[in-house]
Design a protein around this motif. Structure first.
Motif, short mmCIF file in Angstrom:
data_model
loop_
_atom_site.label_atom_id
_atom_site.label_comp_id
_atom_site.label_asym_id
_atom_site.label_seq_id
_atom_site.Cartn_x
_atom_site.Cartn_y
_atom_site.Cartn_z
N ILE A 32 0.82 -1.21 0.06
CA ILE A 32 -0.23 -0.40 0.18
C ILE A 32 1.07 1.42 0.18
O ILE A 32 1.88 1.16 0.54
CB ILE A 32 -1.12 -0.02 0.94
N PRO A 33 0.70 2.50 -0.15
CA PRO A 33 1.30 3.54 -0.07
C PRO A 33 1.78 4.01 1.27
O PRO A 33 1.50 3.67 2.02
CB PRO A 33 0.05 4.47 -0.21
N SER A 34 3.02 4.85 1.26
CA SER A 34 3.59 5.60 1.93
C SER A 34 2.90 6.19 3.02
O SER A 34 1.93 6.36 3.10
CB SER A 34 5.03 5.36 1.63
N GLU A 35 2.64 6.57 3.85
CA GLU A 35 2.48 7.23 5.70
C GLU A 35 2.10 8.62 4.98
O GLU A 35 1.09 9.12 4.96
CB GLU A 35 2.71 7.29 7.15
N ARG A 36 2.92 9.15 4.10
CA ARG A 36 3.27 10.06 3.73
C ARG A 36 2.29 10.92 1.96
O ARG A 36 1.73 11.23 2.39
CB ARG A 36 4.99 10.77 2.80
N GLU A 37 2.21 9.12 2.01
CA GLU A 37 2.31 9.59 0.45
C GLU A 37 0.16 9.53 1.06
O GLU A 37 -0.69 9.73 -0.05
CB GLU A 37 1.19 7.83 -0.13
N LEU A 38 -0.38 8.57 1.98
CA LEU A 38 -1.99 8.27 2.43
C LEU A 38 -1.92 9.61 3.03
O LEU A 38 -3.03 10.40 2.28
CB LEU A 38 -2.08 7.29 3.31
N GLY A 60 -5.78 -8.37 9.99
CA GLY A 60 -5.36 -9.61 9.52
C GLY A 60 -4.86 -9.12 8.04
O GLY A 60 -4.87 -9.59 7.54
N VAL A 61 -5.51 -7.95 7.75
CA VAL A 61 -5.60 -7.13 6.22
C VAL A 61 -4.14 -6.85 5.65
O VAL A 61 -3.99 -7.49 4.50
CB VAL A 61 -6.77 -6.14 5.94
N LEU A 62 -3.58 -5.89 6.77
CA LEU A 62 -2.38 -5.98 6.35
C LEU A 62 -1.24 -5.99 6.74
O LEU A 62 -1.38 -6.91 8.57
CB LEU A 62 -2.31 -4.44 6.52
N GLU A 63 -0.33 -6.49 6.77
CA GLU A 63 0.95 -6.24 7.69
C GLU A 63 2.47 -5.64 7.25
O GLU A 63 2.23 -5.57 6.27
CB GLU A 63 1.82 -8.02 7.36
N ARG A 64 2.88 -5.31 8.28
CA ARG A 64 4.08 -4.48 8.20
C ARG A 64 5.09 -4.98 8.39
O ARG A 64 5.57 -6.45 8.90
CB ARG A 64 3.93 -3.43 9.74
N ARG A 65 6.45 -4.90 7.31
CA ARG A 65 7.62 -5.53 7.07
C ARG A 65 8.75 -4.36 7.58
O ARG A 65 8.77 -3.39 6.76
CB ARG A 65 7.26 -6.06 5.94
N GLY A 69 7.94 -1.18 4.03
CA GLY A 69 6.83 -1.00 4.25
C GLY A 69 5.38 -1.49 5.05
O GLY A 69 5.68 -2.95 5.64
N THR A 70 4.56 -1.26 4.05
CA THR A 70 3.38 -3.08 4.26
C THR A 70 2.66 -2.99 3.87
O THR A 70 1.88 -2.37 2.35
CB THR A 70 2.29 -1.83 5.06
N PHE A 71 1.46 -4.04 3.40
CA PHE A 71 1.81 -5.25 2.57
C PHE A 71 0.46 -5.24 3.30
O PHE A 71 -0.33 -5.78 3.94
CB PHE A 71 2.45 -6.25 2.58
N VAL A 72 -0.86 -5.86 1.76
CA VAL A 72 -1.98 -6.99 1.17
C VAL A 72 -1.37 -8.33 2.34
O VAL A 72 -0.65 -9.07 1.43
CB VAL A 72 -1.77 -6.68 0.83
N LYS A 73 -2.10 -8.55 3.55
CA LYS A 73 -2.36 -10.39 3.89
C LYS A 73 -2.65 -10.50 3.31
O LYS A 73 -2.88 -11.91 3.78
CB LYS A 73 -2.03 -9.42 5.07
N ILE A 74 -3.92 -10.62 3.48
CA ILE A 74 -5.42 -11.42 2.70
C ILE A 74 -4.78 -12.56 2.26
O ILE A 74 -4.02 -12.42 1.33
CB ILE A 74 -6.59 -10.43 2.15
N LYS A 75 -5.11 -13.70 1.65
CA LYS A 75 -4.70 -15.00 0.62
C LYS A 75 -6.17 -15.60 1.27
O LYS A 75 -7.28 -16.09 1.92
CB LYS A 75 -3.80 -16.04 2.23
N PRO A 76 -6.44 -16.40 -0.82
CA PRO A 76 -7.97 -16.38 -0.44
C PRO A 76 -7.84 -18.13 0.09
O PRO A 76 -6.40 -18.65 0.71
CB PRO A 76 -7.10 -16.83 -2.13
N ILE A 77 -9.15 -18.14 0.57
CA ILE A 77 -8.95 -19.69 1.38
C ILE A 77 -9.76 -20.41 0.47
O ILE A 77 -10.23 -20.42 -0.75
CB ILE A 77 -10.87 -19.21 2.59
N ASN A 78 -8.80 -21.65 0.53
CA ASN A 78 -8.79 -22.36 -0.16
C ASN A 78 -9.75 -23.78 -0.05
O ASN A 78 -9.53 -24.62 1.15
CB ASN A 78 -7.13 -23.10 -0.90
N ASP A 79 -10.68 -24.38 -0.92
CA ASP A 79 -11.24 -24.85 -0.22
C ASP A 79 -10.83 -26.09 -1.43
O ASP A 79 -11.44 -26.16 -3.33
CB ASP A 79 -12.97 -24.83 -0.48
N TRP A 80 -10.66 -27.75 -1.49
CA TRP A 80 -10.62 -28.36 -2.51
C TRP A 80 -11.73 -29.42 -2.90
O TRP A 80 -12.72 -30.01 -1.76
CB TRP A 80 -9.67 -29.66 -1.81
N LEU A 81 -11.96 -29.28 -4.10
CA LEU A 81 -13.05 -29.65 -4.62
C LEU A 81 -13.18 -31.43 -4.31
O LEU A 81 -11.99 -31.97 -4.50
CB LEU A 81 -13.86 -29.44 -5.92
#
Length: 242
Positions: A32-38, A60-65, A69-81
């Motif tokens: 995501i954009p930096s603090e200054r950009e936001l 749980g939507v974002l994570e700091r590294r 910077g700060t990155f999107v953390k959401i991962k798809p929920i996988n369901d095995w057919l």
């Protein structure tokens, strides 16, 4: 883009929702954009930005590294057919916390299509909003034989899994199911319930479940967010080896 400064809703929460919507709409896919950009984009203070980001990290939507910077953390929920498991089980297998909110429960008369699919004239109807890590994942509508529904409604359906209740509490065993999966656009009512864009493409699933005696148990009509839910299947190509 300025936020609504005369609104009673706090600025940090408004910014929280703005960032969340851009993530779900695919505008922020990784970093995501930096603090200054936001700060410059929304005309808010650094403390407002940090408070909004902290809430998104907690959800749980974002994570700091560190140092990156700060990155999107959401991962798809996988369901095995090919595996019949509850939404709770699928979410837990992905290392996320399941949740539910009961929207409606009542006995309903069925239309001709549902009568054909279930073999019932009336059913006990439940509608629930489903969550993963406190984020809206989907909306599930369930239809049960009335007597089974009367037993299920006695439990706390904001916490319990229908499958767990039927197997462990009500003695309904050995499910088999037919399921279809299609793509559709979310309707305005469901979009409002999930606080999402009414243009979002969703996965639409319909599933009929019977027990070991081939008696009807449940019909489910559900939608799931296409950006958080994915189905996987193993495929192989057979070859004749002489």
């Amino acid at each position: 883009m300025a936020l609504n400064y005369i609104n009673s809703i706090p600025l940090h929460y408004q910014l929280f929702k703005e960032i969340e919507e851009k993530i779900y709409n695919g505008k922020y896919n990784e970093k995501i954009p930096s603090e200054r950009e936001l700060m410059d984009e929304y005309y808010v203070s650094r403390s407002t930005v940090r408070q909004a980001i902290s809430q998104l990290v907690k959800a749980g939507v974002l994570e700091r590294r560190r140092g990156m910077g700060t990155f999107v953390k959401i991962k798809p929920i996988n369901d095995w057919l090919g595996n019949l498991r509850s939404t709770n089980e699928t979410i837990e297998m992905m290392g996320m916390v399941p949740g539910a909110k009961l929207i409606e429960s009542r006995i309903v008369k069925l239309d001709s299509e549902l009568r054909r699919k279930t073999g019932l004239e009336e059913a006990y109807y439940f509608k629930r909003l489903r969550y993963a890590n406190h984020l809206p994942l989907g909306i599930e509508s369930h239809y049960y034989p009335v007597e089974l529904g009367k037993k299920l409604v006695k439990f706390d359906l904001n916490k319990e899994s229908f499958y767990h209740l039927m197997e462990e509490q009500l003695g309904v065993k050995s499910f088999d199911a037919d399921q279809s999966i299609t793509a559709s656009i979310i309707n305005p009512e469901d979009a409002q319930l999930m606080n999402l864009s009414n243009k979002l493409c969703v996965l639409h699933t319909q599933r009929k479940i019977i027990d070991v005696n081939e008696q009807f148990v449940e019909y489910e009509d559900a939608i799931y967010r296409s950006d958080m839910y994915a189905f996987n299947i193993n495929l192989s190509r057979g070859f004749n080896i002489d």
